[in-house]
Design a protein around this motif. Structure first.
Motif, PDB file in Angstrom:
ATOM      1  N   THR A  95      14.265  19.029  -4.719  1.00  0.00           N
ATOM      2  CA  THR A  95      13.631  19.944  -3.766  1.00  0.00           C
ATOM      3  C   THR A  95      14.039  21.362  -4.104  1.00  0.00           C
ATOM      4  OG1 THR A  95      15.467  19.833  -2.170  1.00  0.00           O
ATOM      5  CG2 THR A  95      13.703  18.201  -1.952  1.00  0.00           C
ATOM      6  N   THR A  96      13.146  22.281  -3.830  1.00  0.00           N
ATOM      7  CA  THR A  96      13.449  23.696  -4.057  1.00  0.00           C
ATOM      8  C   THR A  96      12.496  24.543  -3.219  1.00  0.00           C
ATOM      9  OG1 THR A  96      13.826  25.369  -5.767  1.00  0.00           O
ATOM     10  CG2 THR A  96      11.896  23.936  -6.024  1.00  0.00           C
ATOM     11  N   ARG A  97      12.795  25.818  -3.169  1.00  0.00           N
ATOM     12  CA  ARG A  97      11.968  26.733  -2.382  1.00  0.00           C
ATOM     13  C   ARG A  97      11.649  27.967  -3.200  1.00  0.00           C
ATOM     14  NH1 ARG A  97      13.673  28.442   3.612  1.00  0.00           N
ATOM     15  NH2 ARG A  97      12.432  26.585   4.019  1.00  0.00           N
ATOM     16  N   LEU A  98      10.384  28.384  -3.132  1.00  0.00           N
ATOM     17  CA  LEU A  98       9.988  29.666  -3.694  1.00  0.00           C
ATOM     18  C   LEU A  98       9.738  30.625  -2.547  1.00  0.00           C
ATOM     19  CD1 LEU A  98       7.494  28.810  -6.596  1.00  0.00           C
ATOM     20  CD2 LEU A  98       9.881  29.482  -6.759  1.00  0.00           C
ATOM     21  N   ASP A  99      10.434  31.730  -2.553  1.00  0.00           N
ATOM     22  CA  ASP A  99      10.279  32.701  -1.468  1.00  0.00           C
ATOM     23  C   ASP A  99       8.825  33.146  -1.355  1.00  0.00           C
ATOM     24  OD1 ASP A  99      12.964  32.557  -0.965  1.00  0.00           O
ATOM     25  OD2 ASP A  99      13.470  34.305  -2.203  1.00  0.00           O
ATOM     26  N   ASP A 100       8.364  33.211  -0.130  1.00  0.00           N
ATOM     27  CA  ASP A 100       6.998  33.658   0.188  1.00  0.00           C
ATOM     28  C   ASP A 100       5.913  32.705  -0.321  1.00  0.00           C
ATOM     29  OD1 ASP A 100       8.115  36.018   1.280  1.00  0.00           O
ATOM     30  OD2 ASP A 100       8.119  36.958  -0.696  1.00  0.00           O
ATOM     31  N   VAL A 101       6.326  31.538  -0.853  1.00  0.00           N
ATOM     32  CA  VAL A 101       5.343  30.574  -1.344  1.00  0.00           C
ATOM     33  C   VAL A 101       5.456  29.259  -0.589  1.00  0.00           C
ATOM     34  CG1 VAL A 101       4.469  29.291  -3.329  1.00  0.00           C
ATOM     35  CG2 VAL A 101       5.313  31.626  -3.628  1.00  0.00           C
ATOM     36  N   GLY A 102       6.652  28.644  -0.564  1.00  0.00           N
ATOM     37  CA  GLY A 102       6.821  27.401   0.172  1.00  0.00           C
ATOM     38  C   GLY A 102       7.882  26.500  -0.419  1.00  0.00           C
ATOM     39  N   ASP A 103       7.978  25.302   0.148  1.00  0.00           N
ATOM     40  CA  ASP A 103       8.945  24.300  -0.283  1.00  0.00           C
ATOM     41  C   ASP A 103       8.266  23.280  -1.190  1.00  0.00           C
ATOM     42  OD1 ASP A 103      11.154  25.298   1.262  1.00  0.00           O
ATOM     43  OD2 ASP A 103      10.174  24.480   3.049  1.00  0.00           O
ATOM     44  N   TYR A 104       8.992  22.842  -2.242  1.00  0.00           N
ATOM     45  CA  TYR A 104       8.416  21.942  -3.236  1.00  0.00           C
ATOM     46  C   TYR A 104       9.320  20.746  -3.486  1.00  0.00           C
ATOM     47  CZ  TYR A 104       4.955  25.499  -4.257  1.00  0.00           C
ATOM     48  OH  TYR A 104       3.921  26.403  -4.146  1.00  0.00           O
ATOM     49  N   PHE A 105       8.670  19.595  -3.727  1.00  0.00           N
ATOM     50  CA  PHE A 105       9.345  18.376  -4.149  1.00  0.00           C
ATOM     51  C   PHE A 105       8.852  18.111  -5.560  1.00  0.00           C
ATOM     52  CE2 PHE A 105       9.948  13.577  -3.654  1.00  0.00           C
ATOM     53  CZ  PHE A 105      11.318  13.663  -3.811  1.00  0.00           C
ATOM     54  N   VAL A 106       9.734  18.310  -6.544  1.00  0.00           N
ATOM     55  CA  VAL A 106       9.332  18.399  -7.949  1.00  0.00           C
ATOM     56  C   VAL A 106       9.773  17.158  -8.725  1.00  0.00           C
ATOM     57  CG1 VAL A 106       9.399  19.833 -10.027  1.00  0.00           C
ATOM     58  CG2 VAL A 106       9.666  20.897  -7.765  1.00  0.00           C
TER      59      VAL A 106
END
Length: 245
Positions: free
Chosen positions: A87-98
């Motif tokens: 899991t990770t987060r991109l600021d101003d974009v959203g949360d991702y499960f990669v």
């Protein structure tokens, strides 16, 4: 003697697999100003590392007392190439499960260079991971091929790993519990996270970083000159370069 050592190693491995759960806590020096704890757990089959969202800032003026989001690195115990979900987060974009498939590490082991970490005898190993030269110390006294972040592939647990010639991008074990009784969900679900593979995520991350950099610099340039963190160059990029040749 060889038969005795082989038998002894299997006895030790049997003792470890009889344990409920292994827990290794690492201090991850993420940058020159930010540290986090990362907790790795394995039951002998599954592996999960959890980076605590509570960042420890070396500069008090950066500390907003606001807890960040924990990051999860999920895989199965294997010495071959390993499937990671994180899991990770991109600021101003959203949360991702990669989803990320990590090729088998090409470790060079140096048993002449040793170090004692938390009472465990450790051997040195070196490799290149996605463009970064790394040095690790692992112990065969904990016979699980595990490590923090996305590191694995040695004949024992990695207790210290770092990018060469840097004082950050490093992980060092600070606590080991061989028979941990924590209740761990090794396959957590993240229904609200956007699901994506690593290649598409890297492209999205590069674009987001370039856009933010351009805004700060007052430029419209979309060129990414450097990637932050350990991972600098990915497999599909080197394969593409080779095919051009």
């Amino acid at each position: 003697m060889k038969k005795f050592l082989f038998l002894l190693s299997h006895i030790i491995f049997g003792l470890f697999t009889a344990q409920n759960q292994l827990h290794i806590q690492y201090l991850n020096v993420r940058s020159t100003v930010a540290n986090v704890y990362e907790d790795l757990y394995t039951d002998g089959k599954h592996v999960i590392s959890i980076q605590n969202g509570n960042v420890m800032w070396t500069n008090p003026s950066f500390d907003t007392k606001k807890k960040g989001v924990d990051r999860y690195y999920i895989s199965n115990l294997s010495t071959e190439e390993r499937n990671f979900f994180f899991t990770t987060r991109l600021d101003d974009v959203g949360d991702y499960f990669v989803y990320d498939k990590i090729p088998q590490f090409k470790w060079s082991i140096d048993k002449e260079t040793t170090k004692k970490i938390l009472g465990y005898n450790c051997f040195k190993a070196t490799s290149i991971f996605r463009g970064s030269p790394i040095t690790a110390f692992y112990t065969e006294e904990i016979p699980y091929s595990v490590g923090p972040f996305k590191f694995f592939g040695l004949p024992g647990a990695i207790l210290d790993v770092r990018v060469d010639n840097k004082n950050y991008d490093l992980w060092k074990a600070v606590k080991i519990t061989l028979n941990d009784d924590s209740k761990i969900d090794y396959q957590p679900k993240f229904p609200d996270y956007q699901k994506v593979n690593m290649e598409d995520f890297v492209k999205l991350k590069d674009k987001n970083y370039a856009s933010n950099k351009a805004i700060v610099a007052g430029s419209t340039s979309k060129t990414v000159s450097v990637r932050l963190g350990v991972e600098k160059v990915f497999e599909w990029e080197t394969q593409s370069s080779d095919s051009v040749k």
